[in-house]
Design an enzyme around this catalytic site. Structure first.
Site, PDB file in Angstrom:
ATOM      1  N   VAL A 167       1.067  -1.291   0.011  1.00  0.00           N
ATOM      2  CA  VAL A 167       0.187   0.090  -0.179  1.00  0.00           C
ATOM      3  C   VAL A 167       0.894   1.053  -0.329  1.00  0.00           C
ATOM      4  O   VAL A 167      -0.257   2.339   0.161  1.00  0.00           O
ATOM      5  CB  VAL A 167      -0.948  -0.019   0.755  1.00  0.00           C
ATOM      6  CG1 VAL A 167       0.075  -0.087   2.356  1.00  0.00           C
ATOM      7  CG2 VAL A 167      -2.046   1.308   0.948  1.00  0.00           C
ATOM      8  N   TYR A 168       1.881   1.455   0.600  1.00  0.00           N
ATOM      9  CA  TYR A 168       2.967   2.385   0.510  1.00  0.00           C
ATOM     10  C   TYR A 168       3.368   2.877  -0.921  1.00  0.00           C
ATOM     11  O   TYR A 168       3.882   2.227  -1.931  1.00  0.00           O
ATOM     12  CB  TYR A 168       4.346   1.846   0.849  1.00  0.00           C
ATOM     13  CG  TYR A 168       4.264   2.285   2.888  1.00  0.00           C
ATOM     14  CD1 TYR A 168       3.207   2.112   2.919  1.00  0.00           C
ATOM     15  CD2 TYR A 168       5.301   1.424   2.478  1.00  0.00           C
ATOM     16  CE1 TYR A 168       3.555   1.718   4.374  1.00  0.00           C
ATOM     17  CE2 TYR A 168       5.577   1.357   4.092  1.00  0.00           C
ATOM     18  CZ  TYR A 168       4.701   1.181   4.419  1.00  0.00           C
ATOM     19  OH  TYR A 168       4.479   0.700   6.550  1.00  0.00           O
ATOM     20  N   ALA A 169       2.707   4.030  -0.807  1.00  0.00           N
ATOM     21  CA  ALA A 169       2.712   5.258  -2.655  1.00  0.00           C
ATOM     22  C   ALA A 169       1.688   3.727  -3.662  1.00  0.00           C
ATOM     23  O   ALA A 169       2.667   3.906  -4.772  1.00  0.00           O
ATOM     24  CB  ALA A 169       4.150   5.685  -3.126  1.00  0.00           C
ATOM     25  N   ASP A 170       0.872   3.200  -3.590  1.00  0.00           N
ATOM     26  CA  ASP A 170       0.278   2.415  -4.521  1.00  0.00           C
ATOM     27  C   ASP A 170       1.548   1.437  -4.900  1.00  0.00           C
ATOM     28  O   ASP A 170       0.752   1.254  -6.064  1.00  0.00           O
ATOM     29  CB  ASP A 170      -0.485   3.401  -4.837  1.00  0.00           C
ATOM     30  CG  ASP A 170      -1.428   2.244  -5.902  1.00  0.00           C
ATOM     31  OD1 ASP A 170      -2.049   1.940  -5.350  1.00  0.00           O
ATOM     32  OD2 ASP A 170      -1.225   3.171  -7.395  1.00  0.00           O
ATOM     33  N   GLY A 171       2.158   0.849  -4.584  1.00  0.00           N
ATOM     34  CA  GLY A 171       2.990   0.298  -4.960  1.00  0.00           C
ATOM     35  C   GLY A 171       4.620   0.540  -5.740  1.00  0.00           C
ATOM     36  O   GLY A 171       5.258  -0.164  -5.873  1.00  0.00           O
TER      37      GLY A 171
END
Length: 326
Positions: A60-64
């Protein structure tokens, strides 16, 4: 750099873990202060030069895009066999009823997507980012066991939950002969110590490795409260964690500053030294967006606080509202 076993395993990890939430595409992140690929690579390279072999990210960090940046950098700079690479699953990755959570469907889909972004055949530690109140823990633990047996993860871990939930997951795995969690990534620092009540004793008893996140309380332990940064002004998650107790926490921050001044070292080193001496902590997860952040953190390994210093740091603490579990 020092190396220790991760919990009751034979896996050697550096005593500092590089947290990679600060890397990614800012346009796809819930944080405005993240570093893009160009800015991230020198930090990752510096971590490796300092002997850090433990890297933690999440889908989920920065949408992958954090996983993508970390995967590319480690592929170029590191020997995969010496790297301990960790990622997490739970947060929403796409719209629709199956776009988040810890169902078998989500786990089997997201592990493959994470591996593709990380450019690796396996992760060393696959962690559940939060507890899923809508999926039976039996379903989650069996799916994680199958991920391990398929060779896509070497170990599994958990993060940010209540002790009763973690104990239930451990019991379900043991009862069914499934792979057991070996680590707990929880919220722990000098101004948030609620984990000392139940989670840390449980981890000590069960020989679980503890890898705390937010060891510097989003930077609050590293500077005077009146001093601000781009992150402190824009990080809404950190504000939710710490703003409500800012007045009482200041007493602890002042004590960190006083000991740092007496020793002639940075506040970062004092705050991390306290955490490194807290049992059963294995490796604090240190976020870094500058090379100096890593150098400061590594220097904390050389500091051993006295009993009197630890007492003075802990004495002002008052109970805090539990945050991070939901």
């Amino acid at each position: 750099m020092e190396y220790v076993k991760l919990g009751h395993t034979g896996l050697d990890v550096s005593r500092l873990c590089l947290g990679c939430m600060g890397f990614g595409n800012a346009e796809r992140s819930f944080h405005q202060w993240v570093l893009n690929e160009e800015g991230s690579r020198p930090v990752i390279k510096k971590a490796l030069e300092l002997g850090i072999n433990f890297f933690d990210t999440a889908n989920v960090y920065a949408d992958g895009t954090s996983e993508e940046i970390v995967g590319l950098a480690l592929k170029e700079y590191a020997n995969r066999d010496e790297i301990v690479l960790a990622t997490k699953i739970h947060g929403r990755m796409h719209e629709g009823p199956n776009g988040a959570g810890l169902s078998r469907k989500a786990i089997m889909s997201e592990i493959d997507k994470s591996l593709k972004r990380l450019k690796t055949d396996y992760v060393d530690l696959y962690q559940i980012h939060r507890w899923d109140y809508h999926t039976p823990i039996e379903e989650t633990m069996e799916a994680l066991h199958d991920v391990v047996k398929a060779g896509k993860a070497r170990y599994i871990g958990a993060s940010a939950m209540y002790a009763w939930q973690f104990q239930k997951a451990l019991h379900v795995a043991e009862r069914n002969g499934w792979t057991r969690f070996v680590s707990m990534q929880n919220h722990l620092n000098l101004i948030y110590r609620e984990e000392e009540r139940e989670m840390l004793p449980l981890c000590r008893e069960e020989k679980i490795g503890v890898i705390p996140y937010s060891p510097l309380a989003g930077g609050r332990l590293t500077r005077d409260p009146k001093d601000t940064t781009h992150r402190s002004e824009t990080d809404q998650i950190a504000k939710q964690k710490y703003d409500a107790t800012a007045e009482t926490d200041r007493l602890i921050i002042d004590q960190v500053a006083a000991i740092a001044e007496q020793r002639g070292v940075s506040r970062v080193q004092i705050a991390l030294a306290w955490l490194l001496q807290k049992e059963p902590v294995t490796a604090p997860i240190v976020g870094a967006t500058k090379l100096s952040h890593l150098e400061d953190a590594a220097a904390a390994l050389d500091i051993k606080l006295t009993h009197e210093e630890i007492t003075s740091l802990e004495a002002p603490y008052v109970p805090h509202r539990v945050v991070g579990h939901q």
